[in-house]
Write an enzyme that holds these catalytic residues in place. Structure first.
Site, PDB file in Angstrom:
ATOM      1  N   ARG A 182      -3.669  56.615  71.070  1.00 26.51           N
ATOM      2  CA  ARG A 182      -2.841  55.819  70.168  1.00 26.51           C
ATOM      3  C   ARG A 182      -1.564  55.401  70.890  1.00 26.51           C
ATOM      4  NH1 ARG A 182      -1.259  61.124  67.203  1.00 26.51           N
ATOM      5  NH2 ARG A 182       0.911  61.364  67.827  1.00 26.51           N
ATOM      6  N   TRP A 195      -0.977  59.903  75.473  1.00 21.38           N
ATOM      7  CA  TRP A 195      -2.097  60.567  76.135  1.00 21.38           C
ATOM      8  C   TRP A 195      -1.775  62.048  76.154  1.00 21.38           C
ATOM      9  CZ3 TRP A 195      -1.264  56.484  80.322  1.00 21.38           C
ATOM     10  CH2 TRP A 195      -0.059  56.706  80.993  1.00 21.38           C
ATOM     11  N   ASP A 291      -2.620  61.971  61.349  1.00 16.12           N
ATOM     12  CA  ASP A 291      -3.656  62.115  62.381  1.00 16.12           C
ATOM     13  C   ASP A 291      -5.043  62.423  61.826  1.00 16.12           C
ATOM     14  OD1 ASP A 291      -4.557  62.273  65.089  1.00 16.12           O
ATOM     15  OD2 ASP A 291      -2.511  62.849  65.607  1.00 16.12           O
TER      16      ASP A 291
HETATM   17  C1  FMN Z   1      -9.599  56.757  67.002  1.00 19.12           C
HETATM   18  C2  FMN Z   1      -9.272  57.719  68.097  1.00 19.12           C
HETATM   19  C3  FMN Z   1      -7.954  57.968  68.442  1.00 19.12           C
HETATM   20  C4  FMN Z   1      -7.624  58.835  69.478  1.00 19.12           C
HETATM   21  N1  FMN Z   1      -6.317  59.041  69.795  1.00 19.12           N
HETATM   22  C5  FMN Z   1      -6.002  59.820  70.851  1.00 19.12           C
HETATM   23  C6  FMN Z   1      -4.643  59.974  71.270  1.00 19.12           C
HETATM   24  O1  FMN Z   1      -3.732  59.424  70.687  1.00 19.12           O
HETATM   25  N2  FMN Z   1      -4.400  60.749  72.364  1.00 19.12           N
HETATM   26  C7  FMN Z   1      -5.388  61.379  73.054  1.00 19.12           C
HETATM   27  O2  FMN Z   1      -5.096  62.043  74.051  1.00 19.12           O
HETATM   28  N3  FMN Z   1      -6.679  61.289  72.665  1.00 19.12           N
HETATM   29  C8  FMN Z   1      -7.006  60.504  71.590  1.00 19.12           C
HETATM   30  N4  FMN Z   1      -8.312  60.370  71.202  1.00 19.12           N
HETATM   31  C9  FMN Z   1      -9.356  61.140  71.899  1.00 19.12           C
HETATM   32  C10 FMN Z   1      -9.689  60.526  73.236  1.00 19.12           C
HETATM   33  O3  FMN Z   1     -10.017  59.173  73.102  1.00 19.12           O
HETATM   34  C11 FMN Z   1     -10.857  61.256  73.888  1.00 19.12           C
HETATM   35  O4  FMN Z   1     -10.505  62.612  74.078  1.00 19.12           O
HETATM   36  C12 FMN Z   1     -11.276  60.661  75.211  1.00 19.12           C
HETATM   37  O5  FMN Z   1     -12.312  61.443  75.768  1.00 19.12           O
HETATM   38  C13 FMN Z   1     -10.121  60.575  76.158  1.00 19.12           C
HETATM   39  O6  FMN Z   1     -10.524  59.960  77.345  1.00 19.12           O
HETATM   40  P1  FMN Z   1     -10.231  60.622  78.771  1.00 19.12           P
HETATM   41  O7  FMN Z   1     -11.132  61.828  78.809  1.00 19.12           O
HETATM   42  O8  FMN Z   1     -10.637  59.546  79.707  1.00 19.12           O
HETATM   43  O9  FMN Z   1      -8.801  60.958  78.815  1.00 19.12           O
HETATM   44  C14 FMN Z   1      -8.657  59.494  70.171  1.00 19.12           C
HETATM   45  C15 FMN Z   1      -9.995  59.257  69.839  1.00 19.12           C
HETATM   46  C16 FMN Z   1     -10.301  58.381  68.818  1.00 19.12           C
HETATM   47  C17 FMN Z   1     -11.754  58.120  68.484  1.00 19.12           C
END
Ligand code: FMN
Length: 496
Positions: A182, A195, A291
């Site tokens: 987000r 992140w 959230d």
């Molecule tokens: C709608 C939605 C919102 C998300 N928001 C966040 C967020 O704000 N921060 C975060 O770290 N992960 C968030 N996630 C989870 C990550 O997208 C997920 O853990 C993903 O595997 C992260 O990618 P990475 O492994 O490449 O870092 C969200 C997932 C969804 C489906």
């Protein structure tokens, strides 16, 4: 044919009769949330929504429509990935992983194309002006307040980009990452990047900060639905999400050079926000944010991204999702991950038969897993194995059951588990990393985990009593009653 962009996905949803178009003005200030929440809570996830006349916070008309809940049903999630059932993808991966090296040269050669299938569709960088750069805004023209960035919930710290693919590069290896994080709007040309510390984007940022280098970041909204999903998938840091999306699509993802950095962005995106993080700058307060736990995540410090350019299509569509008390759209994105990644978990924990994370457990809070138990203590081995795998390490409660239990039905899983446990004997606590969003753990991202061994207990596990059978009617009696059912005159809503 794979769907190439958000508008193709919307058309396919419309053709399937699953799109509700809202043609009256609706404010991006919480009204979209209230409408989308009611839809997402309806059985099966409700329709996808296209708000054609969203109004901005000041009341003016937005220049583009807002699309919500595109991935919010099993059917639409399958449509996004071009399959009838999500398990088809898991089966395709399982087949690829079944890599017994055949005998003989011809057998070995025949295996090569199968191995190559994973990397057969690498992203393709195109030249010329890509659709996502039909309009390019830089300098004083960059103004996020002109975009329909919704405010989701009453206590949110500001407007949020919620369905974004955040693109970064590992400064050491050059490997790209795309993560769905987000993004909070802080002003007309600045955002806060949420992140979390366990995520790959955050690891890239830590590396860049250690080097003292300015970090380019691109935030893509829209693009092909497989890429949007891939940003939410827990891929290992070494795997490029656009390569994985190419595998899912059976066709390459088309990329284009960003206009202000050497990153590549999805050519088919609706909008791309390009910017950079200066690691010398202090962190900024991000949140609170309503959230996916169903609670607000508290405000905390995250990096600020300065916006260098906003590029978009001539007539873009703003993709959006809301999170909140489950079930919400993100359940279906997570469910796709559960089905697609199951064969990968089985690779290292082969006794796993099935696994399910129910919506109420918001993924990491509750994992039901069924196993083919072959030796004493195996349930504990499986829990420890799961706690050692990627983001599964964040799982708070793991319940292990025997293979005859349908763990995809939480009512069945709890029914069997609660019958099968002697709590003092079958429950164990462990410690480990916790999800950033967990508000109850003793420390931030650090706390305890619970494992429940709900399998049948063996003699070697100290159980010497007799274990009873599950009650099941015999086939002959069932068949007799089936035959007489109509004549009984009993009216039930659905035949048991
Ligand atoms: C709608 C939605 C919102 C998300 N928001 C966040 C967020 O704000 N921060 C975060 O770290 N992960 C968030 N996630 C989870 C990550 O997208 C997920 O853990 C993903 O595997 C992260 O990618 P990475 O492994 O490449 O870092 C969200 C997932 C969804 C489906």
């Amino acid at each position: 044919m794979a769907l190439d962009n958000l508008r193709a996905f919307l058309s396919a949803i419309d053709a399937a009769g699953d799109l509700a178009r809202v043609d009256r003005p609706v404010s991006i200030d919480k009204e979209i949330t209230e409408i989308a929440d009611r839809c997402m809570k309806s059985p099966g996830g409700g329709p996808a929504l296209l708000f054609t006349k969203p109004t901005l916070v000041g009341g003016g008309a937005a220049r583009m429509p807002v699309a919500v809940n595109l991935f919010g049903s099993e059917r639409r999630m399958a449509l996004a990935l071009g399959v009838d059932r999500l398990d088809e993808i898991g089966e395709r991966i399982a087949e690829l992983l079944n890599l017994k090296v055949p005998d003989g040269l011809f057998g070995k050669l025949a295996m090569l194309p199968r191995l190559a299938e994973v990397a057969k569709f690498p992203p393709k960088t195109i030249g010329g002006r890509p659709p996502c750069q039909e309009i390019v805004l830089r300098g004083a023209d960059v103004d996020l307040s002109q975009l329909p960035v919704p405010i989701c919930w009453p206590q949110d710290g500001g407007p949020y980009l919620t369905l974004a693919g955040v693109i970064t590069r590992d400064p050491a290896t050059g490997t790209r990452n795309v993560g769905m994080y987000r993004v909070q709007v802080l002003g007309k040309d600045a955002v806060a990047m949420h992140w979390q510390r366990h995520k790959v984007g955050a690891a890239h940022w830590r590396e860049m900060a250690a080097r003292g280098e300015t970090m380019p970041v691109a935030i893509a909204l829209g693009g092909d639905p497989a890429s949007i999903y891939a940003a939410s998938a827990p891929l290992p840091p070494t795997i490029d999400e656009f390569l994985f999306a190419g595998f899912l699509r059976g066709e390459p993802v088309r990329l284009a050079k960003a206009v202000t950095s050497d990153l590549e962005v999805p050519a088919e995106a609706e909008i791309v926000v390009e910017g950079f993080v200066d690691p010398r700058e202090p962190l900024v307060l991000e949140g609170p944010f309503g959230d996916h736990t169903g609670f607000y995540s508290l405000a905390d410090y995250y990096p600020k991204v300065h916006i260098a350019a906003i590029t978009m299509r001539a007539e873009p569509i703003w993709p959006h999702t809301i999170v909140g008390r489950p079930p919400m759209e993100d359940y279906y994105l997570g469910h796709a991950t559960e089905r697609i990644f199951l064969p990968l978990l089985k690779l290292t924990i082969p006794e796993i038969v099935d696994l399910h994370m129910p919506a109420e457990g918001i993924f990491h809070n509750l994992v039901f897993v069924s196993i083919d138990k072959q030796y004493p203590g195996q349930a504990w081995k499986v829990m420890n194995g799961l706690w050692g795998q990627g983001l599964m390490s964040l799982a708070k409660l793991i319940v292990v059951l025997d293979k005859d239990v349908n763990v995809r039905d939480p009512k069945e899983a709890w029914w069997v588990a609660l019958n099968h446990i002697d709590p003092e004997r079958d429950v164990r606590f462990s410690m480990g990393p916790m999800d950033v969003l967990d508000h109850s753990s003793r420390g931030f991202t650090y706390g305890s985990k619970m494992g429940i061994d709900a399998t049948r207990k063996w003699k070697e596990e100290g159980f010497t009593r007799e274990w009873p059978d599950k009650i099941v009617m015999d086939d002959a009696t069932r068949a007799k009653v089936d035959a007489m059912w109509r004549s009984l005159g009993i009216d039930l809503p659905s035949r048991p």
